[in-house]
Design a protein around this motif. Structure first.
Motif, PDB file in Angstrom:
ATOM      1  N   SER A 133       0.824  -1.215   0.000  1.00 44.24           N
ATOM      2  CA  SER A 133       0.000   0.000   0.000  1.00 44.24           C
ATOM      3  C   SER A 133       0.853   1.258   0.000  1.00 44.24           C
ATOM      4  O   SER A 133       0.412   2.325  -0.419  1.00 44.24           O
ATOM      5  CB  SER A 133      -0.933   0.017   1.218  1.00 44.24           C
ATOM      6  OG  SER A 133      -0.212   0.318   2.406  1.00 44.24           O
ATOM      7  N   LYS A 278      -5.420   1.555  -2.796  1.00 44.83           N
ATOM      8  CA  LYS A 278      -4.765   2.738  -3.366  1.00 44.83           C
ATOM      9  C   LYS A 278      -5.737   3.565  -4.199  1.00 44.83           C
ATOM     10  O   LYS A 278      -5.641   4.787  -4.256  1.00 44.83           O
ATOM     11  CB  LYS A 278      -3.576   2.317  -4.231  1.00 44.83           C
ATOM     12  CG  LYS A 278      -2.344   1.932  -3.437  1.00 44.83           C
ATOM     13  CD  LYS A 278      -1.166   1.701  -4.367  1.00 44.83           C
ATOM     14  CE  LYS A 278       0.113   1.474  -3.593  1.00 44.83           C
ATOM     15  NZ  LYS A 278       1.295   1.340  -4.476  1.00 44.83           N
ATOM     16  N   GLU A 282      -7.379   7.035  -2.284  1.00 42.01           N
ATOM     17  CA  GLU A 282      -6.421   7.979  -2.854  1.00 42.01           C
ATOM     18  C   GLU A 282      -6.416   9.295  -2.083  1.00 42.01           C
ATOM     19  O   GLU A 282      -5.415  10.001  -2.015  1.00 42.01           O
ATOM     20  CB  GLU A 282      -6.756   8.241  -4.327  1.00 42.01           C
ATOM     21  CG  GLU A 282      -5.713   9.059  -5.062  1.00 42.01           C
ATOM     22  CD  GLU A 282      -6.056   9.229  -6.525  1.00 42.01           C
ATOM     23  OE1 GLU A 282      -5.208   9.744  -7.263  1.00 42.01           O
ATOM     24  OE2 GLU A 282      -7.184   8.846  -6.928  1.00 42.01           O
TER      25      GLU A 282
END
Length: 294
Positions: A133, A278, A282
């Motif tokens: 990550s 991700k 974001e």
């Protein structure tokens, strides 16, 4: 949660007292059938308490004017994984009717006990997901590798412990009933993904982190996975669990290579969780940049 974990796990072996007062009370109330075993139980329980005190000092050196080291975190990961895998094995061999709840309770308890020590991964797939990550700068590839090593060691040690407790009895890793390896692969990938994605969302994300309920949320993933795919793959969701089960089963003619197959599925699930995280989180990047700018 510790009582739920232990009672369903070890209850079939010892009755699950875990408390000298309980042992004495039961022995006194059934004195007409014989009396004296409470003394043995009390000795075992006091030994357990002493071990807990020693390990508490080891994983929390700052409470005793000592410095936390890398070894402290490794002991934490070993201990948490050991207790998780031991609970898995005892529930399976004891034919518990609430295995998924007991295993989840064990994981939840150890997360709250050790989360601020090592992060409470207790699962190589979780460690890989957090590393992939990119949201935990302190978790370097070298540190992740050491975590994975002690997690697998903890799982194997726990598996031989439950085999000893049940006088050599073990159980196999592999498709359950008439399930296929394809079904096992899909099941393990999906529910390992669920577990790792929840870990990232409630314990890693700056925006969606659950400061108090993270342990309960993560533990609940084990309950979900256990009930959903327990009848397909056994619901391992964790390479340390897979390695432990397969290692112990070699005592009774089992094949260790199955742990490698399960682990591939589980690592794929963990990596997929990191990829999706991700995208869905974001916004965390913007939050981090704001903190840095401030």
């Amino acid at each position: 949660f510790t009582v739920i974990a232990g009672a369903y796990g070890a209850g079939a072996v010892s009755g699950g007292c875990f408390n000298p007062a309980v042992a004495l009370g039961i022995d006194v109330s059934s004195a007409g059938l014989g009396f004296g075993w409470c003394g043995v139980y009390i000795i075992f329980e006091l030994v357990g308490a002493a071990l807990a005190a020693v390990l508490f000092k080891v994983v929390r050196p700052a409470d005793f004017d000592a410095e936390k080291t890398a070894a402290t975190e490794l002991v934490s990961e070993f201990l948490g994984t050991y207790m998780l895998v031991l609970t898995v094995g005892l529930n399976v061999l004891g034919k518990s009717k609430a295995g998924a709840f007991s295993i989840a309770a064990s994981l939840t308890s150890m997360i709250y006990a050790l989360g601020d020590v090592s992060g409470a991964h207790f699962n190589p797939a979780v460690t890989v997901a957090i590393l992939a990550s990119g949201r935990c700068p302190d978790l370097t590839p070298a540190k992740a590798g050491s975590f994975i090593g002690v997690q697998i060691a903890g799982g194997i040690a726990a598996a031989f412990t439950y085999a000893f407790i049940h006088q050599g009895a073990t159980f196999a890793l592999g498709p359950v009933g008439d399930s296929t390896w394809a079904g096992v692969g899909v099941a393990e990938i999906i529910y390992t993904f669920v577990l790792c994605f929840v870990v990232l969302s409630v314990a890693v994300s700056e925006r969606t982190k659950a400061s108090h309920l993270f342990g309960l949320a993560i533990g609940s993933c084990v309950t979900v996975g256990g009930f959903a795919i327990g009848g397909i793959s056994g619901g391992s969701l964790n390479p340390a669990v897979s390695f432990g089960i397969a290692a112990a089963q070699t005592l009774n003619g089992g094949f260790f290579y199955k742990a490698l197959i399960y682990s591939v599925f589980e690592f794929v699930g963990g990596a997929a969780a990191a990829g999706v995280f991700k995208v869905t989180h974001e916004v965390d990047t913007a939050v981090s940049e704001e903190k840095f700018s401030a």
